[in-house]
Design a protein around this motif. Structure first.
Motif, PDB file in Angstrom:
ATOM      1  N   SER A   1      45.945 -19.243  13.523  1.00 35.40           N
ATOM      2  CA  SER A   1      47.305 -18.711  13.587  1.00 35.40           C
ATOM      3  C   SER A   1      48.088 -19.407  14.683  1.00 35.40           C
ATOM      4  CB  SER A   1      47.284 -17.199  13.838  1.00 35.40           C
ATOM      5  OG  SER A   1      46.728 -16.920  15.114  1.00 35.40           O
ATOM      6  N   ALA A   2      49.402 -19.407  14.517  1.00 31.13           N
ATOM      7  CA  ALA A   2      50.305 -19.958  15.521  1.00 31.13           C
ATOM      8  C   ALA A   2      51.639 -19.227  15.405  1.00 31.13           C
ATOM      9  CB  ALA A   2      50.510 -21.451  15.320  1.00 31.13           C
ATOM     10  N   ASP A   3      52.125 -18.717  16.516  1.00 30.24           N
ATOM     11  CA  ASP A   3      53.408 -18.019  16.511  1.00 30.24           C
ATOM     12  C   ASP A   3      54.585 -18.965  16.717  1.00 30.24           C
ATOM     13  OD1 ASP A   3      52.035 -15.687  16.118  1.00 30.24           O
ATOM     14  OD2 ASP A   3      52.148 -15.035  18.200  1.00 30.24           O
ATOM     15  N   ALA A   4      54.363 -20.049  17.440  1.00 30.40           N
ATOM     16  CA  ALA A   4      55.426 -21.018  17.704  1.00 30.40           C
ATOM     17  C   ALA A   4      55.766 -21.803  16.441  1.00 30.40           C
ATOM     18  CB  ALA A   4      55.005 -21.974  18.816  1.00 30.40           C
ATOM     19  N   SER A   5      56.957 -22.335  16.395  1.00 28.70           N
ATOM     20  CA  SER A   5      57.406 -23.122  15.257  1.00 28.70           C
ATOM     21  C   SER A   5      56.564 -24.387  15.109  1.00 28.70           C
ATOM     22  CB  SER A   5      58.874 -23.511  15.446  1.00 28.70           C
ATOM     23  OG  SER A   5      59.343 -24.212  14.332  1.00 28.70           O
ATOM     24  N   GLY A   6      56.238 -24.730  13.858  1.00 26.98           N
ATOM     25  CA  GLY A   6      55.450 -25.932  13.611  1.00 26.98           C
ATOM     26  C   GLY A   6      55.396 -26.245  12.127  1.00 26.98           C
ATOM     27  N   THR A   7      54.846 -27.402  11.795  1.00 28.74           N
ATOM     28  CA  THR A   7      54.772 -27.822  10.395  1.00 28.74           C
ATOM     29  C   THR A   7      53.347 -27.929   9.872  1.00 28.74           C
ATOM     30  OG1 THR A   7      54.849 -30.150  11.032  1.00 28.74           O
ATOM     31  CG2 THR A   7      56.959 -29.088  10.470  1.00 28.74           C
TER      32      THR A   7
ATOM     33  N   MET B   1      44.528 -18.343   2.035  1.00 29.55           N
ATOM     34  CA  MET B   1      45.672 -17.448   1.998  1.00 29.55           C
ATOM     35  C   MET B   1      46.597 -17.901   3.125  1.00 29.55           C
ATOM     36  SD  MET B   1      47.564 -14.582   3.183  1.00 29.55           S
ATOM     37  CE  MET B   1      46.643 -14.238   4.632  1.00 29.55           C
ATOM     38  N   VAL B   2      47.810 -18.303   2.760  1.00 25.00           N
ATOM     39  CA  VAL B   2      48.761 -18.871   3.712  1.00 25.00           C
ATOM     40  C   VAL B   2      49.944 -17.928   3.856  1.00 25.00           C
ATOM     41  CG1 VAL B   2      50.263 -20.851   4.180  1.00 25.00           C
ATOM     42  CG2 VAL B   2      48.053 -21.196   3.039  1.00 25.00           C
ATOM     43  N   LYS B   3      50.283 -17.576   5.091  1.00 25.69           N
ATOM     44  CA  LYS B   3      51.403 -16.678   5.380  1.00 25.69           C
ATOM     45  C   LYS B   3      52.294 -17.334   6.422  1.00 25.69           C
ATOM     46  CE  LYS B   3      53.080 -13.489   8.423  1.00 25.69           C
ATOM     47  NZ  LYS B   3      53.449 -13.788   9.807  1.00 25.69           N
ATOM     48  N   TRP B   4      53.604 -17.174   6.269  1.00 28.74           N
ATOM     49  CA  TRP B   4      54.542 -17.678   7.259  1.00 28.74           C
ATOM     50  C   TRP B   4      55.824 -16.879   7.201  1.00 28.74           C
ATOM     51  CZ3 TRP B   4      53.682 -19.765   2.578  1.00 28.74           C
ATOM     52  CH2 TRP B   4      54.773 -20.109   1.782  1.00 28.74           C
ATOM     53  N   GLU B   5      56.647 -17.049   8.227  1.00 32.08           N
ATOM     54  CA  GLU B   5      57.932 -16.366   8.301  1.00 32.08           C
ATOM     55  C   GLU B   5      59.042 -17.387   8.474  1.00 32.08           C
ATOM     56  OE1 GLU B   5      57.970 -13.014  10.990  1.00 32.08           O
ATOM     57  OE2 GLU B   5      55.891 -12.539  10.479  1.00 32.08           O
ATOM     58  N   GLY B   6      60.243 -16.996   8.072  1.00 30.19           N
ATOM     59  CA  GLY B   6      61.409 -17.866   8.148  1.00 30.19           C
ATOM     60  C   GLY B   6      62.117 -17.898   6.812  1.00 30.19           C
TER      61      GLY B   6
ATOM     62  N   TYR C   1      55.253 -17.986  13.113  1.00 35.69           N
ATOM     63  CA  TYR C   1      54.298 -16.941  12.735  1.00 35.69           C
ATOM     64  C   TYR C   1      53.461 -17.352  11.522  1.00 35.69           C
ATOM     65  CZ  TYR C   1      57.128 -14.378  16.027  1.00 35.69           C
ATOM     66  OH  TYR C   1      57.803 -13.998  17.152  1.00 35.69           O
ATOM     67  N   ARG C   2      52.805 -18.491  11.677  1.00 38.83           N
ATOM     68  CA  ARG C   2      51.983 -19.044  10.595  1.00 38.83           C
ATOM     69  C   ARG C   2      50.551 -18.518  10.700  1.00 38.83           C
ATOM     70  NH1 ARG C   2      51.936 -24.265  12.540  1.00 38.83           N
ATOM     71  NH2 ARG C   2      52.890 -23.406  14.396  1.00 38.83           N
ATOM     72  N   ARG C   3      49.975 -18.170   9.560  1.00 36.99           N
ATOM     73  CA  ARG C   3      48.597 -17.701   9.485  1.00 36.99           C
ATOM     74  C   ARG C   3      47.931 -18.341   8.281  1.00 36.99           C
ATOM     75  NH1 ARG C   3      50.638 -16.159  13.501  1.00 36.99           N
ATOM     76  NH2 ARG C   3      50.906 -14.053  14.272  1.00 36.99           N
ATOM     77  N   VAL C   4      46.673 -18.745   8.438  1.00 32.89           N
ATOM     78  CA  VAL C   4      45.899 -19.273   7.316  1.00 32.89           C
ATOM     79  C   VAL C   4      44.497 -18.676   7.408  1.00 32.89           C
ATOM     80  CG1 VAL C   4      44.976 -21.315   6.162  1.00 32.89           C
ATOM     81  CG2 VAL C   4      47.210 -21.427   7.282  1.00 32.89           C
ATOM     82  N   HIS C   5      44.052 -18.077   6.311  1.00 33.75           N
ATOM     83  CA  HIS C   5      42.696 -17.535   6.195  1.00 33.75           C
ATOM     84  C   HIS C   5      42.000 -18.323   5.088  1.00 33.75           C
ATOM     85  CE1 HIS C   5      43.808 -14.151   8.725  1.00 33.75           C
ATOM     86  NE2 HIS C   5      44.925 -14.094   8.019  1.00 33.75           N
ATOM     87  N   VAL C   6      40.830 -18.860   5.389  1.00 30.37           N
ATOM     88  CA  VAL C   6      40.086 -19.681   4.435  1.00 30.37           C
ATOM     89  C   VAL C   6      38.756 -18.998   4.120  1.00 30.37           C
ATOM     90  CG1 VAL C   6      38.944 -21.908   4.068  1.00 30.37           C
ATOM     91  CG2 VAL C   6      41.152 -21.812   5.245  1.00 30.37           C
TER      92      VAL C   6
END
Length: 141
Positions: free
Chosen positions: A35-41, A59-64, A119-124
Motif C-alpha cells: 500500500s501507499a498513501d502518497a501519489s504515485g503511478t 485486487m487493485v484499489k485506488w482513489e482519485g 491511497y493505492r492498495r494491491v492484494h495478491v
C-alpha cells in the motif's frame, strides 16, 4: 469470473481445497499486499517465489478522479483485467486482475497506473490447481 473470485476468497478465509469444474482442485498458496498513501503511478507487491502454472489474482484499489487505467504484470506477462468498479462518488475504484498460468519464480507483482493516484492498495493471491483453467464469463454485480 467474480463468482470464481468469491470462491477463491472463501478458500483464503476458510482454508483447504475446493473443486471448481473449470479448474479441478484449487488450493491456496500465498497472499501478499502493498500500500501507499502518497501519489504515485506504480506499486509493487513482493511475493514468495511463485509456482509454475498457478492462478494469480490481484485486487487493485485506488482513489482519485476517474480516468486512470491500471495494469498488472509479473515482469514477464500482463494480467487480464476484470471490469472496473467505481464507487458512486467517482473517487473510489477497485479492479481485479488475474493470470491463469503464472511464470515460475516470480517475486514481484507490479501495478502501474496511467495517471498518478493516491491511497493505492494491491492484494495478491496465489492458488495452485489441477485441471484446465478457463474463465470465459464475468459475473456482473
Amino acid at each position: 469470473m467474480m463468482r470464481y473470485l468469491r470462491q477463491l476468497v472463501a478458500i483464503v478465509l476458510f482454508g483447504g481445497a475446493l473443486t471448481i469444474p473449470a479448474f479441478g482442485t484449487i488450493a491456496y498458496v500465498q497472499k501478499a499486499s502493498a500500500s501507499a498513501d502518497a501519489s504515485g503511478t506504480s506499486l509493487a507487491v513482493t511475493v514468495s517465489s511463485t509456482g509454475a502454472a498457478a492462478l494469480i489474482v490481484a485486487m487493485v484499489k485506488w482513489e482519485g478522479a476517474n480516468g486512470s487505467a491500471p495494469s498488472v504484470s509479473d515482469g514477464t506477462t500482463s494480467f487480464t483485467a476484470a471490469t472496473l468498479k467505481d464507487h458512486t462518488n467517482g473517487d473510489l475504484h477497485v479492479q481485479f486482475f488475474y493470470l491463469l498460468s503464472s511464470n515460475s519464480g516470480k517475486t514481484s507483482i507490479t501495478t502501474t497506473w496511467s495517471l498518478a493516484r493516491v491511497y493505492r492498495r494491491v492484494h495478491v493471491y496465489e492458488f495452485s490447481y489441477t485441471g484446465t483453467a478457463s474463465l470465459d464469463v464475468e459475473k456482473q454485480n
